[in-house]
Scaffold this active site. Sequence first.
Site, short mmCIF file in Angstrom:
data_model
loop_
_atom_site.label_atom_id
_atom_site.label_comp_id
_atom_site.label_asym_id
_atom_site.label_seq_id
_atom_site.Cartn_x
_atom_site.Cartn_y
_atom_site.Cartn_z
N SER A 45 -2.90 -7.34 -6.17
CA SER A 45 -2.82 -6.57 -4.93
C SER A 45 -2.19 -7.32 -3.76
O SER A 45 -2.08 -6.76 -2.66
CB SER A 45 -4.22 -6.09 -4.53
OG SER A 45 -4.63 -5.04 -5.37
N LYS A 48 0.47 -5.49 -1.93
CA LYS A 48 0.27 -4.55 -0.81
C LYS A 48 0.72 -5.13 0.52
O LYS A 48 0.85 -4.39 1.50
CB LYS A 48 -1.19 -4.11 -0.79
CG LYS A 48 -1.51 -3.19 -1.96
CD LYS A 48 -2.99 -3.02 -2.20
CE LYS A 48 -3.19 -2.13 -3.44
NZ LYS A 48 -4.47 -2.37 -4.10
N SER A 100 -8.08 -2.42 -0.32
CA SER A 100 -7.13 -2.54 -1.42
C SER A 100 -7.04 -1.27 -2.24
O SER A 100 -6.96 -1.29 -3.47
CB SER A 100 -7.50 -3.72 -2.32
OG SER A 100 -6.38 -4.17 -3.04
#
Length: 373
Positions: A45, A48, A100
């Site tokens: 993640s 992101k 997330s």
Amino acid sequence: MHTTAMATQARPYLSTHAQASALMDVTSGRLLYSSHGDDELRIASLTKIMTAIVAIERGDLNKPVKVGKNAFAKEGSSLFLKLGEEMSLENMLYGLMLRSGNDAATAIAEQVGGSEEGFVYLMNEKARELNLNHSHFANPHGLDAEGHYSSANDLAKLTAYAMHNPLFKTIVKTPMKKAPNPNEAWDYKWDNKNKMLRLYDGADGVKTGYTKKAFRCLVSSATHNGQQLVAVTINDGDDWNDHGKMLDYGFAYYPLKDVVERGQTVNGHNLVIGQTIQYPFAEGEEEQLTKKLELYPVSSDSPDLRFGLRGQLNIILGDKNIGTVPVYEKGSFIPNGEEKRNETERTTLAQLGPTSWAQSFIQVFKMLFYTGR
């Protein structure tokens, strides 16, 4: 856990438990530490970070983002958004970065890019624009996929870039965010998963990540005495402690100092400096600094020259150019190159001209990272 850094002294050996790691000063872009920093690895993640900055620069923050069938019930971490639910892009970005949410990542991608594939194209265009040569994106959320990777050094560069965007900077340091819920009587409440905000004095970001193949990944940031650092680890089972150690190391052994200040007189000339430059120096490095003045031809027809611009001052550490600033005739108007930035964020470049925030900072960014250091 960790507090302010020690006084500058001889640098010890630094190591982490990570497969790859990097530490960078945000203001100057100087890489202070790197281990396997260019290895191309799964990043979970941490993806992101790119998703957020592309969405901020490309999207309408007030426009509602609708949760489609591809976003609804997306595997992995989630905001548990309902099919057809709408939320402003700005609020969804908080959910993306604090919790997330993979559903948020997909919904944002489809809204801003027209489709997930269209948004991934924008992510890779941004990577090329920033010269992230060891990064390629296949999705906006970071679930394991072939051809989806980055490196510790690239993530440090990307985060340093993103940290100059006021909204991104605000989002990633937010400990808790509430957002309206259109389907229930209660509002969404998102607590930030990033424990560094609570564990480290001065922490102000950035993003956690985990998949079964990428393992634990973390990008953190902290600010002390006006200096902001970014730390990156990929596949690190002791990341909270390692990040504290890395940040302590950077603050202790590479303190940020003013090299030249806006309005300062150039010795022996009727000229003044047009921009402040700051740089993190290891002990003894300042003695290697030299400054080279380049004056522009008086006959130039450039409008800038008519308004007092007379040349530039190159700041050189050893044999590497670490910054360039404009110089103006004393008493002339000095343009403010920081009008679109927070007053506390100082660029290390010359006046940037009439371009958008993103275009302007990309000029800054490329000179920070690609001057041969």
